[in-house]
Structures are given as structure tokens and as C-alpha cells.
Design a protein around this motif. Sequence first.
Motif, mmCIF file in Angstrom:
data_model
loop_
_atom_site.group_PDB
_atom_site.id
_atom_site.type_symbol
_atom_site.label_atom_id
_atom_site.label_comp_id
_atom_site.label_asym_id
_atom_site.label_seq_id
_atom_site.Cartn_x
_atom_site.Cartn_y
_atom_site.Cartn_z
ATOM 1 N N ARG A 11 -0.640 0.067 -13.913
ATOM 2 C CA ARG A 11 -1.969 0.581 -14.239
ATOM 3 C C ARG A 11 -2.833 0.484 -12.987
ATOM 4 O O ARG A 11 -2.964 -0.598 -12.400
ATOM 5 N N VAL A 12 -3.434 1.621 -12.609
ATOM 6 C CA VAL A 12 -4.292 1.635 -11.431
ATOM 7 C C VAL A 12 -5.661 2.153 -11.842
ATOM 8 O O VAL A 12 -5.758 3.155 -12.525
ATOM 9 N N ALA A 13 -6.683 1.435 -11.452
ATOM 10 C CA ALA A 13 -8.036 1.941 -11.616
ATOM 11 C C ALA A 13 -8.549 2.318 -10.225
ATOM 12 O O ALA A 13 -8.594 1.467 -9.339
ATOM 13 N N ALA A 14 -8.857 3.577 -10.057
ATOM 14 C CA ALA A 14 -9.239 4.042 -8.721
ATOM 15 C C ALA A 14 -10.745 3.998 -8.546
ATOM 16 O O ALA A 14 -11.512 4.086 -9.505
ATOM 17 N N ILE A 15 -11.150 3.827 -7.323
ATOM 18 C CA ILE A 15 -12.585 3.815 -7.010
ATOM 19 C C ILE A 15 -12.735 4.394 -5.618
ATOM 20 O O ILE A 15 -11.833 4.299 -4.778
ATOM 21 N N GLY A 62 -10.406 6.515 -1.037
ATOM 22 C CA GLY A 62 -10.083 5.941 -2.339
ATOM 23 C C GLY A 62 -9.537 4.530 -2.190
ATOM 24 O O GLY A 62 -8.905 4.172 -1.201
ATOM 25 N N TYR A 63 -9.840 3.724 -3.205
ATOM 26 C CA TYR A 63 -9.298 2.363 -3.262
ATOM 27 C C TYR A 63 -8.791 2.115 -4.669
ATOM 28 O O TYR A 63 -9.163 2.822 -5.608
ATOM 29 N N ALA A 64 -7.968 1.116 -4.789
ATOM 30 C CA ALA A 64 -7.603 0.661 -6.129
ATOM 31 C C ALA A 64 -8.603 -0.416 -6.523
ATOM 32 O O ALA A 64 -8.705 -1.442 -5.857
ATOM 33 N N GLU A 65 -9.341 -0.142 -7.573
ATOM 34 C CA GLU A 65 -10.272 -1.174 -8.038
ATOM 35 C C GLU A 65 -9.497 -2.276 -8.743
ATOM 36 O O GLU A 65 -9.788 -3.452 -8.600
ATOM 37 N N ASP A 66 -8.512 -1.833 -9.515
ATOM 38 C CA ASP A 66 -7.631 -2.812 -10.158
ATOM 39 C C ASP A 66 -6.215 -2.249 -10.159
ATOM 40 O O ASP A 66 -6.025 -1.037 -10.267
ATOM 41 N N PHE A 67 -5.275 -3.136 -10.006
ATOM 42 C CA PHE A 67 -3.872 -2.705 -9.935
ATOM 43 C C PHE A 67 -3.047 -3.740 -10.689
ATOM 44 O O PHE A 67 -3.042 -4.908 -10.338
#
Lengths: 295, 329
Positions: free
Chosen positions: A70-74, A86-91
Motif C-alpha cells: 500500500r502506497v500513499a503518494a504525496i 512525488g513522495y511516498a507519504e506512507d508505504f
Amino acid sequence: MGYFGATLDALYVTFRQALKKPTTVQYPTEQRERAPRFRASFALTHDAAGEESCIGCKKCENICPSDVIRVAAIKKTSEVTGKARGYAEDFTLNLQACIICELCVQVCPTDAIIMTQEQEVPGFSREDLVLTMDKLYANEKQKRWAWSNATILGEQQDPDRGVPGKEKSAAEGSDGEEKKAKPEKPKKEPKKEPKAEGEAKPKKEAKATADGELAKADGEPAKAESPKSEPSKGELEKVEPPKGPEEAKPVEAQVAVAEAQTPVPDAPKANAVAVAAKVDASPEPSATTMDSPTT
Amino acid sequence: MNALELLENPWIHGLAYGAVLVTLLMTAAGFVSWFERKFAGRIQSRMGPTMVGPLGILQPLADGIKMIQKEQIIPRNADRFLFEISPGLIVFLALGVAAVIPFTPGMLASDLDVGVLYVLALSGLMAFPIWVGAWASNNKYALLGGMRMVAQGVSYEIPMVLSALIPVILSGSLSVSEIVKYQIEHGWFVFWPPGPGTLAFTIFLLTALAEGNRIPFDIPEAESELVSGPTTEYTGIKFGLFAASEYVHSIVTAGIASALFLGGWDGPFGSPVFWMVLKTSVLFLVITWIRWSLLRFRSDQLMMLCWKYLVPASLALVMIAGLFVHFGG
């Protein structure tokens, strides 16, 4: 006398065996050498500039067969380069259902996710097997890296690999002129011994000079090398608006740009397109290359 | 009356030597169980015990402590008295045989003039406490194992007695130390007379394996069929006593066999005790080696081997030995 002979034979076999060395490996104190390509767990890497390599493109999440990522992008401004990316906010990667297929490593455009070579992964609770972003970045420092990352795996896909004279022509041809100078030179060295163990490290250093954009380009030669990908890539160029001066721009670069241009909620859609295109680019002919010029 | 005079008394002499012997044998039983596990491990490409002490040599001690600590379970309908007395009986019988093993001419607990008869009598009784324990357990597996033990013990008693008769006939004495002395003068019975001596020694070892319930004759125990045979219901130190008696019996058998056939304390140099211990150890090694090399006999094969081959062969050997003594010896 058959029984008698067999009895003597049995006695001879056991006696001969008793003189040999035991094959036992005293496990906790003594560890057996793992196969060079053994891989067990995961890590997220930083690029050479000390920035998180993950750009939150969600390719790993999309390709994962058991759906454990699961990736949350930011999108935010890089503290190193000052550019927005882009960054992964949560991975989160849940090892409980992971089948260790390494596909996430293979599709990663920035070599961000890699596998590690620790001897054992089991934990005392289910939560121990859920790799959060903190654990994944901790693994980068603590665990021994496995043999590959996306760049190495991409090179393995090259149909000309091992053919004298043809080996790197595709890679050099597709590389942009302005990128060639810095990242390409150190990158070639590990290529010569792709099975060496500590190989991931020099490769990482190769990206030292490059910023996020250049790091992305590292994945590029591999994708451009496969012959089937060229026609479909040409189609793709026509279908989507041209993005830059470089010809045969890699899929990943397009995605990255597309992501940069579209708001975050739309990013998954763009990724889905990208993954489909990636599937097309694979050496096997697939149904999705319907409008390839060869037909 | 000083200590030496006290030792002249056969009772005090027997008690003192007995105490020493029992201590030594029980210690040796622990040590050989360690050795057997090590040896079996090497045969199977394993290492055996490695954790307790250097090379795992304190493993028997740890096992003993473990067994003493374990719960003593007595089955509900077991015959309590017989159930409890059986492990003691078997150890008593196994240790009792050791009384006539001579280490040096004077160094034995009791120089019985019917030593061989005594050994055979106690060996024959070995089946008895096992059967008692099996019967008292009120367990079908134990009962079946006990029945097999009695059948096997009774059958193998005969070739054992007949093969032990060869040294007796040749030397003309039933005393174990007399037999050893005769061998020192005339040569070891295993080599001389060449035919009967060697065969009798082989038969004696085979029957001793069967008496001692060892592979390939461990049909009474037969883990794959009978759980653990007669010892199924035994736990803790009682089971430990059964296991220890098996090792003691093996050592004692090796000792008796080396006294009857291998010349006892006879050796080219050094002390007699050294040679006796060496021969016993080598024989024990052979017994262990056989145990980890061969498969278990089927019950009917065991009986066939005994009645069709060993009994006629040992009878013939007795006859040959008699003729040898009558005409040549």
C-alpha cells in the motif's frame, strides 16, 4: 548366503559412514551460506543525495500479485533539489502474504524498493511481519541487500545480453545526450559482474551525482532495450502528448511527468496506463499491443 | 583386625567389590549411552549430543536429572506392587551378572566355581522382570511386548547355553576365571580350536543381543508396532532404570563374552585390567555398530534363525568340542 552378504555389506556401509565428517550445520551458532540470489525481506532506499528514492508512483502496488503493498503518494518540494516531485507519504508491505516474486523490485522506476538477504524473517506476532515505512527504511541500513534492483533486473531482460558487439548498443542509443556524461560511466562497472554480492552499493553511488530525474533515467535503458517494446513505444508516443525533446522517452519518465502535471487523486489512473504499457513492453507478444505497426 | 584381613572374608570382599562394581557399571552405562548416541550420529552423518558439556559428554547426567524430575505415572488398573518392583528387578539382574566378571586373577566380586552357570541363570531370568512389568502395566502393547520378550528369551536361552558350553567343555571348568586361565595357557577360544571356537563366539554374541533386547532382535520393543513394548507405561526414573539396565546388560555381556572367548585379562603387555576393559569396549562397540546397521527381524524370522540354524549349529559345536576334548585335547 544372500542375507549374510547383505549383513556384512550393511556393517561395511555404516562403518565407512562413521568415519566421515557429519554434515550437520549447528544452526544458531553456525549459519549456512545462502545462495547468492537468496532474498527474504524488503527495504526502501535513499538515493545518493540522501533523499528518499521512492516517488510514490504506485507501480509496485499495482503489480503486486498478492496485493500486499500500500502506497500513499504525496507531492512536495524536494529539500535537496528544490524541485517538486512525488513522495511516498506512507508505504506498507505486508510480508504475511508476500510471495517474494520480486516484481515490485522489477518495476520500480527509481530503484527505491529492493530486497534484503537476511537469514530469517519470522516474528513473534503478525504485526512483526507488516513492514511499515519506518521498518523499510531501517532495513536499508541494517540488512544485507539482495543481489538486484530494478536496473539490474532490467538489464537481465535484454535479449542481446551476452551477444558480443550488440550488448549495449540499445542502451547507449536511447540515452539522452545530456544524461550520458555523469550517471552512465560508473553504472557500467557493476554491469560486467552482475552476480557480485555487494553490487547494489556501487550502483547506488552511481546515482550520487544525479537528482531525481536522472535517477529515474537509470531504469531507462533496460526498458528501451527489448525489441518488441520499440513499436509499442512509438504508438505510445503518438497516443500521449509529447513530453520533451528526448525521443523514445521511457514509460517511467512519462509517468513521472504525468504525475507531476495531474493532481494526486488522478495519479493511480496514469499509473494503470503505465503498467499496461509496461506489460506491452515485455518480450512476449501480448494482446494489448493491438495497434502495433507490424500488423 | 585390619582392613586387609577384613577383605579376606568373602562377605565383606563381595560387598566392597560389589559396591565399587555397581558404581562403575552405572557410570559406565551413562557414558556408553553417550558414546552410542555419538556413534549413531556419526553413522547417520549427524553429530549426536553437543550441547551439555564438552562434546555433550554430560548428556547422560542431564538425562538422569530429567528422568528423576519427571512425574511418576502409574496406570489406573496397574498391579501397583509388581509395576514398581519390576524396574528394580531388572537392574538387579543386569548388575548381578557382573559379579563374576574377572578383571584380574583376584579382582572380581565373587569367584564362583559355577560362574558360567550363574551368568546363564541370571541372563535367563532377564526376561522375567520385563514380563512382570509388562503384565502389571495393564496395557495391551506392553502385554504383547512382554509376550514377545518371553518367547524370544526362552528360545534364545538354548543356543546361548549351548554356545557357552564350548569354553566349559574345552577348559573343563565352570569358573569364569579358570576358563580365562586355561585360555592364557592354551590360546583364546575364539581362535583355537579354529572352527568351533569362532562359531561359538558368534552364536554367543548373537544370542546375547537377543537376550538383551537389542537391534536387530528388539522385537519386544518394536517402536513401530508396539509404541515402546513392555516399557510403554513406564515414566521417569523407572523408564530410566529399564534403559540403564539395557546398557548395563550390554556391557556385562561384552565382558562375559571377552572372558569366555577372548582370553579375558590376557594381553601382551600392560596391566590385565587394561586388556579386559579394552576387549569389553571393543565388543560393546561391535554390538552398537550392529545395532545401527541392521534392521529389525520379523518375529517368525527370529524364531526360524534360532530353532533352524542356531540351535542345530550350537549342538553340533558341542559335539565337535566333546570329540576334540576326547581325542585331541
